[in-house]
Design a protein around this motif. Structure first.
Motif: not given
Length: 499
Positions: A25-28, A365-371, A374-376
């Motif tokens: 998931q490219p960004v969370l 929606l707060f941007d948590r940055g890239p993932d 893809g593990d959340g």
């Protein structure tokens, strides 16, 4: 460390190479924080309305006849709203310092009455009484720019039902002069501004819903815009929203277009002379009605956020820096997201989203940055950012998760691997020790056997003096070997942690 712990260490060594790839998931984004805004919210603007250097929100809400101001605290929290009644049929707003007093003001269009209202800010989050100007049409979108270079923000309004743009030049005190109209083709619904041709003047672009195109209008520097008839670029079906930004990194402002009926985003790349290439189109959710541009994954490349009301989500399309967008990632925002803006509301350096829902809420929606894996878990908090590791297990406490640690049972934060064999030097030393001497695992068994035999001989020691002496010699030798092993640096460091 005791010898009994060695089997546990050896078992953990087997996990060194277990990690495998995962779908990314490219960004969370966080689950949405919902702010109540009354019935039928329409649009939102972001600025600092009380001068505390934190971003606030202005929302058209309350059955579309009032402005609600939510003051932000810089940590992602917002005050209860302050409401200012303006009048019916509010449909678009823009924030700027119209009277140049250092305080942010608002202009809001009243589409059903061909009027625009200016509301001067008091610097504390309040708004003054609306000052009304005639817009010359039925506006559905507006932008604030300085078209005549006098230092005062002017207004450009898109009038959907009479195919014009209205220009209202700003005057001292925060008001506006008489409206001047510019003809555009077929149903203008959204505006974007930028210096398309690099002459230092602010130009405009307009989404033309019934023409399936975007019109480009160049500024003359005296408060006028050229007609768009000769500069219309084909995009997807029924364009609904525009945003400007540099999607290919060449220093020229390009355009992103939400195409409502064809369910895609069009990118128009600017050559720096005010001319744009053919549209590249990228699928998004159903019925995209609004978009915002920002770098959501922090890679220095411009991305796009799209409100997709029929998908009931916001989609994020990441840019590749060459004018292309990746596949959408979807994030729930509410029942019918219709309008989206970006801003860093919790001041963590990542752009967050404010999304108007069609019923009665504004979602944050707060941007948590890239993932990347893809593990959340976002990369900046992930102890294995390149390997899926949702449980974040770190048995040796060295800050490197077991899923990517080259020596999981022993602390090795630097992950040194001199021979590049995939196993950390710390574990290599232990494995070498195991290979070059009698198996450590047998030492414990041998010691246990000696002790058992001694216990059996204690009652008859006089009859078995020789055997007893031999057993004691064996025990002494085994204890000496254990002492030598435990004196090795890699083992001694573990003994301190696990006495």
């Amino acid at each position: 460390m005791t010898i009994r712990s060695v089997p546990l260490i050896l078992g953990a060594l087997a996990a060194i190479m277990r990690a495998g790839p995962a779908l990314a998931q490219p960004v969370l984004f966080s689950p949405p924080l919902q702010l109540e805004v009354g019935e039928y919210p329409i649009a939102v603007a972001v600025s600092d309305f009380n001068g505390d250097r934190h971003l606030d929100l202005a929302v058209i809400g309350g059955r579309s006849d009032e402005i609600l101001i939510f003051l932000g605290d810089g940590a992602g929290r917002f005050s209860e709203p302050r409401a200012t009644y303006v009048g019916e049929y509010l449909n678009a707003l823009v924030a700027a310092d119209f009277d140049r007093d250092g305080r942010i003001d608002l202009a809001v269009s009243r589409g059903g009455s061909s009027l625009v209202a200016a509301l001067l800010g008091d610097g504390a989050g309040g708004l003054g009484a609306p000052s009304i100007s005639y817009a010359g049409g039925y506006p559905v979108a507006l932008a604030a720019v300085d078209l005549n270079r006098d230092g005062l923000p002017d207004l450009v309004l898109a009038n959907q039902f009479n195919d014009t743009l209205s220009i209202l030049l700003g005057v001292e005190g925060g008001g506006f002069g008489f409206s001047r109209n510019v003809r555009v083709p077929r149903s203008p619904v959204s505006l974007a501004t930028g210096d398309w041709n690099g002459d230092g003047l602010v130009d405009a672009a307009v989404a033309l819903a019934d023409a399936d195109g975007v019109g480009v209008l160049l500024s003359n520097g005296r408060g006028g815009l050229g007609e768009a008839g000769g500069l219309v670029y084909a995009v997807g079906s029924r364009p609904s929203s525009l945003a400007s930004g540099d999607w290919n990194g060449d220093g020229h402002p390009d355009l992103a277009v939400a195409d409502l009926r064809s369910h895609d985003v069009s990118i128009l790349l600017n050559d720096g002379t005010g001319r744009f290439g053919a549209a590249s189109r990228f699928l998004t959710g159903e019925g995209p009605s609004s978009l915002a541009a920002a770098d959501f994954d922090g890679d220095g490349r411009l991305d796009v956020a799209v409100a997709d009301p029929y998908t009931a989500a916001v989609s994020i399309l990441l840019g590749d820096g060459a004018g292309r967008l990746g596949p959408p990632s979807y994030f729930a925002a509410g029942p019918s997201p219709s309008f989206v803006v970006a801003g860093d509301f919790n001041e963590d350096g990542l752009p967050d989203l404010a999304v108007v829902n069609g019923e009665d809420t504004l979602a944050i929606l707060f941007d948590r940055g890239p993932d990347a894996d893809g593990d959340g878990v976002p990369d900046r908090a992930d102890d294995c950012p390149g390997v899926a590791d949702p449980d974040q297990r770190d048995a040796d406490g060295d800050g490197r998760g077991d899923a990517c640690d080259n020596c999981p049972p022993l602390p090795n934060p630097d992950q040194a691997d001199a021979d590049h064999n995939g196993t950390g030097d710390v574990c290599d030393a232990l494995l070498s020790l195991l290979a070059s001497s009698a198996p450590i695992l047998s030492l414990q068994a041998a010691l246990d056997g000696v002790r058992a035999r001694l216990d059996g001989l204690l009652d008859s020691e006089a009859r078995h003096v020789r055997d007893l002496a031999d057993l004691r010699a064996d025990l002494t030798a085994l204890q000496a070997r254990v002492a030598r092993i435990e004196s090795l640096p890699v083992i001694r460091s573990q003994i301190k942690k696990d006495p």
